[in-house]
Motif scaffolding. Structure first.
Motif, PDB file in Angstrom:
ATOM      1  N   LEU A 285       0.754  -1.278   0.067  1.00 33.77           N
ATOM      2  CA  LEU A 285       0.143  -0.173   0.092  1.00 33.77           C
ATOM      3  C   LEU A 285       0.886   1.141  -0.043  1.00 33.77           C
ATOM      4  CD1 LEU A 285      -3.035   0.511  -0.130  1.00 33.77           C
ATOM      5  CD2 LEU A 285      -3.129   0.668   2.444  1.00 33.77           C
TER       6      LEU A 285
ATOM      7  N   ALA B 115      -4.171  -4.785  -1.190  1.00 32.74           N
ATOM      8  CA  ALA B 115      -3.697  -3.204  -1.316  1.00 32.74           C
ATOM      9  C   ALA B 115      -4.383  -2.593  -2.413  1.00 32.74           C
ATOM     10  CB  ALA B 115      -2.058  -3.387  -1.442  1.00 32.74           C
TER      11      ALA B 115
ATOM     12  N   TYR C  37      -6.453   0.844  -1.966  1.00 36.81           N
ATOM     13  CA  TYR C  37      -6.032   2.064  -2.654  1.00 36.81           C
ATOM     14  C   TYR C  37      -7.088   2.655  -3.386  1.00 36.81           C
ATOM     15  CZ  TYR C  37      -3.585   4.484  -6.400  1.00 36.81           C
ATOM     16  OH  TYR C  37      -3.508   5.275  -7.445  1.00 36.81           O
TER      17      TYR C  37
END
Length: 267
Positions: free
Chosen positions: A76, A104, A108
């Motif tokens: 991340l 991730a 995001y």
């Protein structure tokens, strides 16, 4: 603990802030078949839980936090460092397989997409454009603490009825289904399988069975005549109307006060 790390359609931050007195203090397992952002779960921090959702990427994200939050956090950070217009759409078009990369990517996109909306097309592909926010880390992550809590939880990607049928006497079942009514399909798609009116009927019947098993039940749903009738005709359910504000909408006129239905039993 801050009650969630995701923006989620129909999320229950408002419920935790204004209706937490309705949550039971004594129960066996916490069971949530529509996990979403997990606001109520993270607020209650139960000793034992069964959590599920039909969104496979969402459940994969929880599994990644549970099993390897450090690796997830590292990936991340890469997304955060590289974030710009082109990178957003590059990541949106990716289909990672390793669970920490899946997680991730989801976090995001959730942080940087338009208004935090999670929406997929008929093929199950996330298709929300980039939003105006550039902050990938918000200070609400608490991945290490969440990982410890999730070690006490079973995680499943499955239909809600399968999870509800696992609930036994003195378990606490919290349900926050997608909002569908008899006359129209009003819910924005967040998985390939749209929750429809037939699912509302299945949900009511599954909750009725759980009630008879002595399960403690609390459900939030759309306050509509067709939904109320599903529970008014079943003995043992208590129905109440409350008001809440929704800020997650693609249109300004969609961000307003809504009337919600709270259905409970055995509390």
């Amino acid at each position: 603990m801050e009650n969630t790390f995701l923006m989620w359609p129909g999320g229950k931050k408002w419920f935790v802030r204004h209706q937490s007195n309705r949550l039971p203090k004594d129960y066996n397992r916490y069971i949530d078949p529509f996990l979403g952002g997990g606001s109520v779960y993270f607020y209650m921090e139960p000793r034992e839980a069964i959590l599920s959702d039909v969104n496979s990427e969402l459940i994969t994200t929880y599994k990644a936090i549970k099993t390897d939050w450090k690796k997830l956090n590292k990936i991340l950070k890469v997304h955060s460092r590289k974030h710009n217009d082109a990178y957003y759409y590059e990541v949106r078009g990716q289909k990672p397989r390793e669970i920490c990369h899946v997680a991730a990517r989801m976090i995001y996109l959730n942080r940087t997409c338009f208004n935090g909306i999670y929406r997929v097309n008929n093929s199950g592909v996330f298709n929300v454009p980039r939003g105006s926010k550039n902050t990938v880390f918000t200070g609400l992550e608490h991945f290490e603490e969440r990982s410890e809590l999730l070690k006490n939880a079973e995680l499943y990607c499955c239909d809600f009825e399968e999870t509800i049928d696992r609930a036994m006497e003195e378990d606490f079942l919290f349900c926050d289904p997608p909002y569908a009514i008899k006359e129209e399909q009003s819910f924005v798609r967040y998985s390939k399988n749209l929750f429809d009116w037939e699912d509302q009927i299945r949900l009511a019947n599954a909750l009725d069975r759980a009630k008879e098993r002595g399960v403690k039940i609390l459900m939030t749903n759309v306050n509509h005549k067709s939904v109320r009738e599903l529970y008014e005709n079943k003995e043992g359910f208590v129905l109440e109307e409350v008001s809440r504000y929704s800020s997650i909408s693609g249109k300004k006129e969609g961000r307003k006060q809504y009337s919600e239905l709270i259905v409970s039993a055995n509390l």
